[in-house]
Motif scaffolding. Structure first.
Motif, PDB file in Angstrom:
ATOM      1  N   ASP A 172       0.785  -1.300  -0.030  1.00  0.00           N
ATOM      2  CA  ASP A 172      -0.237  -0.113  -0.095  1.00  0.00           C
ATOM      3  C   ASP A 172       1.116   1.131  -0.081  1.00  0.00           C
ATOM      4  O   ASP A 172       1.246   1.770   1.008  1.00  0.00           O
ATOM      5  N   ARG A 173       0.956   1.841  -0.997  1.00  0.00           N
ATOM      6  CA  ARG A 173       1.892   3.131  -1.293  1.00  0.00           C
ATOM      7  C   ARG A 173       1.314   4.188  -0.771  1.00  0.00           C
ATOM      8  O   ARG A 173       2.033   5.055   0.029  1.00  0.00           O
ATOM      9  N   ALA A 174       0.021   4.374  -0.716  1.00  0.00           N
ATOM     10  CA  ALA A 174      -0.585   5.581   0.265  1.00  0.00           C
ATOM     11  C   ALA A 174      -0.239   5.585   1.618  1.00  0.00           C
ATOM     12  O   ALA A 174      -0.121   6.590   2.052  1.00  0.00           O
ATOM     13  N   SER A 175      -0.563   4.560   2.182  1.00  0.00           N
ATOM     14  CA  SER A 175       0.009   4.372   3.701  1.00  0.00           C
ATOM     15  C   SER A 175       1.240   4.246   4.031  1.00  0.00           C
ATOM     16  O   SER A 175       1.693   4.238   5.439  1.00  0.00           O
ATOM     17  N   GLY A 176       2.097   3.553   2.872  1.00  0.00           N
ATOM     18  CA  GLY A 176       3.387   3.359   3.254  1.00  0.00           C
ATOM     19  C   GLY A 176       3.501   1.846   3.972  1.00  0.00           C
ATOM     20  O   GLY A 176       4.789   1.753   4.482  1.00  0.00           O
ATOM     21  N   ARG A 177       2.582   1.236   4.061  1.00  0.00           N
ATOM     22  CA  ARG A 177       2.701  -0.017   4.540  1.00  0.00           C
ATOM     23  C   ARG A 177       2.698  -1.249   3.427  1.00  0.00           C
ATOM     24  O   ARG A 177       1.950  -1.397   2.824  1.00  0.00           O
ATOM     25  N   TYR A 178       3.821  -1.912   3.586  1.00  0.00           N
ATOM     26  CA  TYR A 178       4.093  -3.068   2.579  1.00  0.00           C
ATOM     27  C   TYR A 178       3.550  -4.423   3.185  1.00  0.00           C
ATOM     28  O   TYR A 178       2.936  -5.029   2.381  1.00  0.00           O
ATOM     29  N   SER A 179       3.278  -4.631   4.439  1.00  0.00           N
ATOM     30  CA  SER A 179       2.854  -6.107   4.996  1.00  0.00           C
ATOM     31  C   SER A 179       2.297  -5.592   6.377  1.00  0.00           C
ATOM     32  O   SER A 179       2.583  -4.804   7.003  1.00  0.00           O
ATOM     33  N   ASP A 180       1.186  -6.293   6.577  1.00  0.00           N
ATOM     34  CA  ASP A 180       0.756  -6.384   8.014  1.00  0.00           C
ATOM     35  C   ASP A 180       1.341  -7.422   8.881  1.00  0.00           C
ATOM     36  O   ASP A 180       1.171  -8.614   8.794  1.00  0.00           O
ATOM     37  N   GLU A 181       2.207  -6.824   9.724  1.00  0.00           N
ATOM     38  CA  GLU A 181       3.096  -7.868  10.443  1.00  0.00           C
ATOM     39  C   GLU A 181       2.449  -8.573  11.461  1.00  0.00           C
ATOM     40  O   GLU A 181       2.815  -9.732  11.845  1.00  0.00           O
ATOM     41  N   ALA A 182       1.084  -8.089  11.662  1.00  0.00           N
ATOM     42  CA  ALA A 182       0.353  -8.977  12.654  1.00  0.00           C
ATOM     43  C   ALA A 182      -0.038 -10.337  12.235  1.00  0.00           C
ATOM     44  O   ALA A 182      -0.477 -11.459  12.954  1.00  0.00           O
ATOM     45  N   LEU A 183       0.100 -10.494  10.980  1.00  0.00           N
ATOM     46  CA  LEU A 183      -0.427 -11.774  10.494  1.00  0.00           C
ATOM     47  C   LEU A 183       0.752 -12.515  10.005  1.00  0.00           C
ATOM     48  O   LEU A 183       0.509 -13.817   9.515  1.00  0.00           O
ATOM     49  N   ILE A 184       1.903 -12.156   9.994  1.00  0.00           N
ATOM     50  CA  ILE A 184       3.281 -12.859   9.818  1.00  0.00           C
ATOM     51  C   ILE A 184       3.711 -13.506  11.192  1.00  0.00           C
ATOM     52  O   ILE A 184       3.999 -12.883  11.950  1.00  0.00           O
ATOM     53  N   HIS A 185       4.086 -14.723  11.063  1.00  0.00           N
ATOM     54  CA  HIS A 185       4.417 -15.651  12.327  1.00  0.00           C
ATOM     55  C   HIS A 185       5.556 -16.336  12.063  1.00  0.00           C
ATOM     56  O   HIS A 185       5.767 -16.962  11.223  1.00  0.00           O
ATOM     57  N   PRO A 186       6.395 -16.317  13.037  1.00  0.00           N
ATOM     58  CA  PRO A 186       7.605 -17.401  12.904  1.00  0.00           C
ATOM     59  C   PRO A 186       6.992 -18.904  13.470  1.00  0.00           C
ATOM     60  O   PRO A 186       5.974 -18.781  13.879  1.00  0.00           O
ATOM     61  N   VAL A 187       7.721 -19.638  12.920  1.00  0.00           N
ATOM     62  CA  VAL A 187       7.233 -21.011  13.157  1.00  0.00           C
ATOM     63  C   VAL A 187       7.950 -21.816  14.343  1.00  0.00           C
ATOM     64  O   VAL A 187       7.221 -22.687  14.991  1.00  0.00           O
ATOM     65  N   HIS A 188       9.202 -21.447  14.511  1.00  0.00           N
ATOM     66  CA  HIS A 188       9.941 -22.181  15.722  1.00  0.00           C
ATOM     67  C   HIS A 188       9.787 -23.719  15.679  1.00  0.00           C
ATOM     68  O   HIS A 188       9.522 -24.178  16.621  1.00  0.00           O
ATOM     69  N   HIS A 189      10.080 -24.030  14.582  1.00  0.00           N
ATOM     70  CA  HIS A 189       9.861 -25.586  14.476  1.00  0.00           C
ATOM     71  C   HIS A 189      11.133 -26.359  15.022  1.00  0.00           C
ATOM     72  O   HIS A 189      12.162 -25.811  14.560  1.00  0.00           O
ATOM     73  N   ARG A 190      10.788 -27.209  16.044  1.00  0.00           N
ATOM     74  CA  ARG A 190      12.043 -27.759  16.536  1.00  0.00           C
ATOM     75  C   ARG A 190      11.828 -29.371  16.558  1.00  0.00           C
ATOM     76  O   ARG A 190      11.215 -29.908  17.643  1.00  0.00           O
TER      77      ARG A 190
END
Length: 445
Positions: A172-190
């Motif tokens: 979104d160029r208008a708002s300056g936001r490329y991604s919604d970080e709240a929806l992106i999660h690490p997986v921490h798979h071990r």
């Protein structure tokens, strides 16, 4: 909705018969020439095949120079084919034994974007002798360990593909936001074999993730397929065992709480086509006459995990004692068992077995007119043996062009194969449900 047949082109560059590279009417291009793959892919797409499928090998062939080798790496090649095709699915083989989840997740997410949602992953556990040494290991993992590694790999890679959902990409160029970080999660798979933090650095592709395809037929392979697979590539030398396998896998899928139609089962089929039966028979006769018993024995040894067959006479009927116990084979147990059963049930000599396997390495081969080929396909499709087929032309391009020009119109006339594509993604071609939206991921200990 009327059930429709699925057809993939299982593409071996000059054909599936081991002597196809020697045949005077096989493709003249080098195996490393993109033009060869492009032409075959376009033939299949013009016929409205579901997908192109590329196998892979992680070792150089031990064949004494008697077999064409130097086949290109599948994911790279499919990325090139994505640029010269529009609708056909693109399925590549990659090993859970000798890959890293994060790398593989990036590669297939990239392919899904480049192809606008046509990517499929043929999930394999690698059994080729000496493959481990190419990747820094002293020995090959055993059959059971390979499937344990695969289960851990799947947990990791599936979580990675869910870690950056498409909805998180705003751009979104208008708002300056490329991604919604709240929806992106690490997986921490071990897990016991793999660790990865995530999230993936490529957003989910048009399909959410590639279509999951699996090809194992052992007990471990069937259990794995019932849990993960959306398409199953299988090898049977006749219809009856294909029916048994089909019924077993569909039952296992429903026992997992999935619908039977959530998985399409696609045996390999390698027909030699001629305008008459005699002409069709000559195709295999010409190819078989080019085969080498030395090469056949080398390949059979590899298929049985290194068992030495060189002391077995070529021209007496085979006995059970000529084969190792399939339960002890650390390579492909199901394929080894199928080969031994075929040889003993049909009373084959070693020479006859090698000629039979030269055609398609344990897949169903036969010769016939276009009408007969269509009859066989329809019979398997309507009698609980298959949802479709991996078409394995014995010679490229000749036999592929005969199949698309002569057999496909008959299948369409009978109402069992599509006239045109109805969707754009591989998932849509196979009639699979969309990947469900990702759920919040809890960190694993």
């Amino acid at each position: 909705m009327t059930r429709k047949l699925h057809l993939n082109l299982f593409l071996m560059p000059r054909g599936h018969h081991e002597s196809a590279w020697l045949h005077p009417r096989s493709a003249p291009e080098a195996l490393t020439d993109l033009a060869l793959y492009t032409r075959a892919a376009r033939i299949a797409e013009e016929a409205r095949f579901d997908a192109i499928f590329l196998a892979d090998a992680l070792v150089a062939p031990a064949s004494g120079g008697l077999v064409a080798s130097g086949v290109l790496e599948p994911i790279t090649l499919l990325s090139a084919l994505a640029a010269v095709t529009d609708r056909i699915g693109l399925i590549g083989t990659a090993s859970t034994t000798y890959s890293l989840p994060y790398t593989l997740a990036r590669q297939f997410a990239t392919l899904d974007h480049l192809s606008n949602g046509r990517a499929g992953w043929n999930i394999v556990t690698s059994w080729a002798p000496l493959a481990g040494q190419n990747y820094g290991y002293d020995a090959e993992p055993g059959h059971g360990e390979r499937y344990a590694m695969a289960a851990d790999f799947m947990q990791a890679v599936d979580a990675l593909w869910r870690s950056w959902p498409a909805e998180a990409l705003l751009d979104d160029r208008a708002s300056g936001r490329y991604s919604d970080e709240a929806l992106i999660h690490p997986v921490h798979h071990r897990g016991p074999f793999h660790r990865t933090r995530g999230p993936l650095n490529v957003p989910a592709g048009p399909q959410g993730r590639p279509v999951y395809i699996q090809a194992g037929q052992s007990e471990d392979g069937r259990a794995f397929a019932a849990e993960w697979a959306e398409a199953i590539f299988t090898a049977h030398l006749s219809k009856e065992p294909a029916q048994v396998f089909y019924a077993d896998l569909k039952a296992r899928v429903t026992a997992q709480g999935r619908r039977a139609q959530d998985v399409v089962i696609l045996p390999g089929i390698s027909p030699a086509i001629g305008s008459t039966q005699a002409e069709a028979d000559r195709v295999f006769e010409e190819l078989d006459d080019l085969t080498s018993p030395q090469l056949g024995l080398t390949r059979l040894t590899a298929r049985f995990g290194g068992h030495d067959f060189t002391s077995v006479p070529l021209d007496r009927p085979l006995t059970a004692g000529d084969f190792p116990d399939p339960a002890t084979v650390e390579a492909s147990k199901s394929r080894a068992m199928g080969i031994a059963t075929l040889a003993l049930n049909d009373g084959l000599t070693m020479r006859e077995l090698l000629r039979k396997l030269a055609g398609a390495r344990g897949h169903f081969t036969f010769a016939g007119t276009p009408e007969r080929v269509a009859d066989v396909i329809e019979d398997w499709f309507t009698s609980g043996a298959a949802d479709g087929f991996n078409v394995m032309p014995p010679v490229i391009y000749e036999q592929l062009e005969l199949f698309t020009a002569e057999v496909v119109p008959i299948l369409r006339k009978r109402g069992i194969f599509r006239e045109d594509y109805e969707g754009r993604t591989l998932r849509e071609h196979y009639g699979l449900a969309p990947v469900r939206a990702p759920e919040p991921l809890a960190e694993s200990a």
